[in-house]
Design a protein around this motif. Structure first.
Motif, short mmCIF file in Angstrom:
data_model
loop_
_atom_site.label_atom_id
_atom_site.label_comp_id
_atom_site.label_asym_id
_atom_site.label_seq_id
_atom_site.Cartn_x
_atom_site.Cartn_y
_atom_site.Cartn_z
N SER A 373 -24.73 -36.30 7.32
CA SER A 373 -23.90 -35.22 7.66
C SER A 373 -22.47 -35.12 6.71
O SER A 373 -22.38 -36.21 6.12
N ASN A 374 -22.04 -33.83 6.66
CA ASN A 374 -20.98 -33.57 5.66
C ASN A 374 -19.70 -34.03 6.33
O ASN A 374 -19.44 -34.55 7.42
N SER A 375 -18.61 -34.45 5.30
CA SER A 375 -17.28 -34.94 5.73
C SER A 375 -16.54 -33.75 6.07
O SER A 375 -16.61 -32.58 5.32
N MET A 376 -15.55 -33.85 7.20
CA MET A 376 -14.85 -32.58 7.48
C MET A 376 -13.68 -32.51 6.23
O MET A 376 -13.10 -33.46 5.83
N ASN A 377 -13.69 -31.25 5.78
CA ASN A 377 -12.60 -30.92 4.95
C ASN A 377 -11.99 -29.58 5.11
O ASN A 377 -11.41 -29.00 4.42
N ILE A 378 -11.96 -29.40 6.36
CA ILE A 378 -11.31 -28.14 7.13
C ILE A 378 -9.88 -28.63 7.95
O ILE A 378 -9.96 -29.58 8.36
N PRO A 379 -8.74 -27.67 7.32
CA PRO A 379 -7.81 -28.29 8.00
C PRO A 379 -7.66 -27.93 9.66
O PRO A 379 -8.47 -27.19 10.08
N SER A 380 -6.75 -28.63 10.33
CA SER A 380 -6.78 -28.43 11.69
C SER A 380 -6.15 -27.00 12.28
O SER A 380 -6.51 -26.48 13.39
N VAL A 381 -5.17 -26.38 11.29
CA VAL A 381 -4.72 -25.12 11.64
C VAL A 381 -4.84 -24.09 10.50
O VAL A 381 -5.07 -24.88 9.46
N CYS A 382 -4.66 -23.00 10.57
CA CYS A 382 -4.50 -22.12 9.41
C CYS A 382 -3.35 -22.73 8.46
O CYS A 382 -2.16 -22.63 8.85
N GLU A 383 -3.69 -22.57 7.19
CA GLU A 383 -2.58 -22.93 6.15
C GLU A 383 -1.74 -22.06 5.91
O GLU A 383 -0.70 -22.31 5.34
N GLU A 384 -2.03 -20.59 6.29
CA GLU A 384 -1.17 -19.56 5.88
C GLU A 384 -0.12 -19.15 6.95
O GLU A 384 0.82 -19.02 6.95
N THR A 385 -0.79 -19.18 8.25
CA THR A 385 0.16 -18.80 9.30
C THR A 385 0.14 -19.82 10.36
O THR A 385 1.07 -19.71 11.33
N GLY A 386 -0.41 -20.92 10.15
CA GLY A 386 -0.36 -22.17 11.30
C GLY A 386 -0.70 -21.81 12.66
O GLY A 386 -1.00 -22.55 13.56
N GLY A 387 -1.62 -20.77 12.61
CA GLY A 387 -2.38 -20.37 14.03
C GLY A 387 -3.58 -21.25 14.12
O GLY A 387 -4.26 -22.11 13.20
N LYS A 388 -4.25 -21.20 15.43
CA LYS A 388 -5.43 -21.95 15.46
C LYS A 388 -6.75 -21.21 14.77
O LYS A 388 -6.70 -20.31 14.20
N LEU A 389 -7.75 -22.14 14.82
CA LEU A 389 -9.23 -21.85 13.97
C LEU A 389 -10.10 -21.43 14.98
O LEU A 389 -10.07 -22.70 15.91
N LYS A 390 -10.73 -20.38 15.19
CA LYS A 390 -12.08 -20.41 16.04
C LYS A 390 -13.40 -20.77 15.02
O LYS A 390 -13.21 -20.41 13.92
N VAL A 391 -14.23 -21.43 15.77
CA VAL A 391 -15.47 -21.94 15.02
C VAL A 391 -16.55 -20.80 15.55
O VAL A 391 -16.75 -20.62 16.46
N GLY A 392 -17.28 -20.58 14.34
CA GLY A 392 -18.59 -20.09 14.45
C GLY A 392 -19.79 -20.56 13.88
O GLY A 392 -19.50 -21.24 12.56
#
Length: 609
Positions: A373-392
């Motif tokens: 399995s891959n290591s997580m390299n995604i930020p917890s929030v959007c780096e540009e707006t600070g908004g939430k991320l939705k997953v698909g």
């Protein structure tokens, strides 16, 4: 050559009446139908010419005809014709290797138990699983030279009766055709065995032209349903032969584009994202569904072509048996994280190569790696707006086209002489096909998803930069960029989110919003524009690579006519409520429906993009 005329009386299977339908003038040479001219004497029927096929339709019959799908059929014929040539070469190469090995064994071994290799049978066998009245199948038989056998299947008795009549009308070689009235999934499950493989014959049986056995796998399976192809995927994967071509259409774009995420997940096993790259996302959803089904049977897919056209998507994939490649499936699929406030997105592959500690050679092709399995390299929030991320996801994140195949198809359409082996008949949608394939050939193949330039400018409440300005800035910054064949404002690039937004910030400084636009900044726009530009030397000067003249062809042509879209579902009859509308307002709905070369004047209507 002989010419004669006949009056044909046909018993209509729709209303069980004897009708004098048409007078046919036939020119024959060596028992082959050369040309057909049909004039109707009953206004209930319409004559349709498409490619080399001539069809008769009742204007109000249950099965339907749609001119939108002519491009689909034209492209399918070109692709399958290319596949048949490649398939023939592959079979001959395998046979020659076995033959050389056999001859070597004869020299070194005097035993009589050594059997010669089986010689490959020329041609391919095709299944048109949802054939309706057989228009597609008839065109395949008449326009694909290396076709050995085709099975025309539909679950409707009326459809298969019409297919049989249309085969007779078109003088189709009955030795190449088998018409079946069956459920498509049942038929394909009955052909999932690879034990009885008729792609090869014994040397003594070179003239054997016997019909396919009931459990023979197919070289090509075409699935073109009204709606989703999901119910047919599993059976099609099992019924396709090793290295075969699977052609799949889906028209349920409302599901694939994210309007009904729960339905998409239940059908395709993917949670869709409703965003600006829905057209490419729909293709990657379908490819993931095909791959996940194939891996259950130690198979994997290799996409040839994947395109979003009008109201549907169409993919051509080869299916190979390879347990080693199946292990790599976790690398080819991944999750996508989309910012809820801007166009930023992040891609997370599901799996990764993990090096073995004791191995010295660190290559992906040997046993020095295993999968994990891959290591997580995604930020917890959007780096540009600070908004939430939705997953698909999971989406297919490997290439959706083969550059070699796209270039070869384009080369055949542009450079082959009409009437040659590569292009026996010029497609009626030739100009549009060239534009589509040109746009696909220019796409970045190993970059999943894209930004939409207009949507990015809308997020910032600024005037949109031109496509040339955005492409120039990305290339000057050292990145690759292209468009997407379905979206003329697409920015497909390997640049990270921060670089793309830095270019937008730099453009905003050169062209600050004025008046009311300045007052309407959203919180997302304020957050993005407040950040410092970290990308060095952003330049909007046009680089040398973009100064070269582009091929002048319409890559994104408009719809050829009004009402260009899906028709009613096959099997739905005209009821009393809409009969009056059809009779009064659409008297000429089927007039001039004949599809001939260059019937659609796209060159006059299109603008080169």
């Amino acid at each position: 050559n002989k010419c004669f005329s006949i009056n044909i009386h046909i018993k209509s299977f729709y209303n069980n009446k004897i009708l004098k339908i048409f007078r046919m003038n036939i020119s024959t040479s060596n028992n082959d139908l050369i040309s057909t001219s049909i004039s109707m004497t009953d206004d209930k029927y319409v004559r349709i010419e498409e490619g080399s096929a001539v069809m008769l339709y009742d204007k109000k019959e249950a099965v339907f005809y749609n001119k939108v799908q002519v491009l689909n059929r034209d492209l399918s014929i070109q692709t399958i014709r290319l596949f048949s040539n490649i398939r023939e070469n592959e079979k001959n190469q395998v046979y020659n290797k076995k033959l050389n090995r056999y001859e070597e064994l004869l020299v070194t071994n005097s035993s009589n138990n050594i059997k010669p290799p089986r010689k490959p049978i020329p041609g391919i066998n095709i299944l048109d699983a949802l054939a309706a009245t057989g228009l597609r199948s008839i065109r395949y038989v008449k326009e694909i030279e290396n076709l050995r056998h085709i099975t025309i299947n539909d679950i409707s008795n009326d459809a298969t009766k019409a297919a049989r009549e249309n085969c007779i009308t078109n003088n189709v070689d009955i030795n190449k055709v088998k018409i079946v009235t069956s459920d498509a999934t049942t038929l394909m499950y009955n052909h999932r065995s690879s034990c009885n493989n008729t792609n090869y014959i014994e040397k003594s049986d070179e003239n054997d032209n016997s019909e396919l056995s009931d459990d023979t796998q197919y070289d090509v399976i075409d699935i073109d349903p009204y709606g989703s192809a999901a119910p047919f995927i599993d059976s099609a994967i099992q019924a396709i032969s090793d290295g075969g071509l699977l052609c799949v259409t889906c028209t349920d774009m409302t599901v694939l584009s994210g309007n009904y995420p729960e339905v998409c997940y239940s059908k395709y096993g993917v949670m869709p994202l409703k965003n600006n790259f829905i057209h490419e996302g729909s293709l990657r959803i379908l490819l993931h569904a095909l791959e996940s089904s194939a891996t259950r049977y130690k198979k994997h897919i290799v996409p040839w072509l994947s395109m979003s056209i009008d109201f549907y998507i169409r993919v051509f994939v080869r299916v190979f048996e390879s347990p080693n490649e199946v292990k790599k499936s976790c690398l080819k699929n991944g999750m996508v994280y989309q910012s809820v406030q801007c166009e930023s997105f992040y891609i997370q592959p599901l799996g990764s190569y993990i090096p073995n500690k004791k191995s010295k050679n660190k290559t992906e092709d040997d046993k020095s790696y295993h999968f994990g399995s891959n290591s997580m390299n995604i930020p917890s929030v959007c780096e540009e707006t600070g908004g939430k991320l939705k997953v698909g996801g999971p989406y297919w994140i490997y290439p959706i086209h083969s550059q070699e195949i796209v270039d070869e198809l384009l080369n055949r359409l542009e450079n082959s002489v009409v009437g040659s082996k590569e292009l026996p008949i010029e497609p009626s949608t030739s100009y549009r096909l060239k534009g589509l394939l040109t746009a696909m050939s220019e796409e970045l193949k190993d970059v999943p998803f894209y930004y939409n330039l207009s949507d990015m400018a809308s997020t910032l409440r600024i005037p949109s930069p031109t496509l040339l300005e955005m492409q120039s800035a990305l290339i000057n910054a050292g990145y690759l960029v292209s468009q997407f064949h379905r979206d003329p404002m697409a920015i497909k690039t390997n640049a990270p989110n921060i670089v793309v937004w830095d270019i937008m910030r730099a453009f905003c400084k050169l062209h600050p919003p004025q008046g009311s636009l300045k007052k309407k900044f959203s919180e997302a726009a304020k957050s993005i524009l407040s950040k410092e530009i970290t990308t060095l030397d952003i330049s909007f000067e046009v680089p040398e690579i973009l100064r070269d003249p582009k091929k002048k062809i319409a890559r994104y042509p408009p719809n050829p006519e009004f009402g260009w879209g899906p028709k009613r579902r096959a099997g739905k009859l005209i009821n009393n409520e809409n009969k009056e509308i059809l009779d009064n307002n659409n008297d000429n709905i089927f007039d001039d429906i004949s599809i001939k070369n260059n019937d659609i004047p796209l060159e006059k209507k299109s603008k080169t993009v």
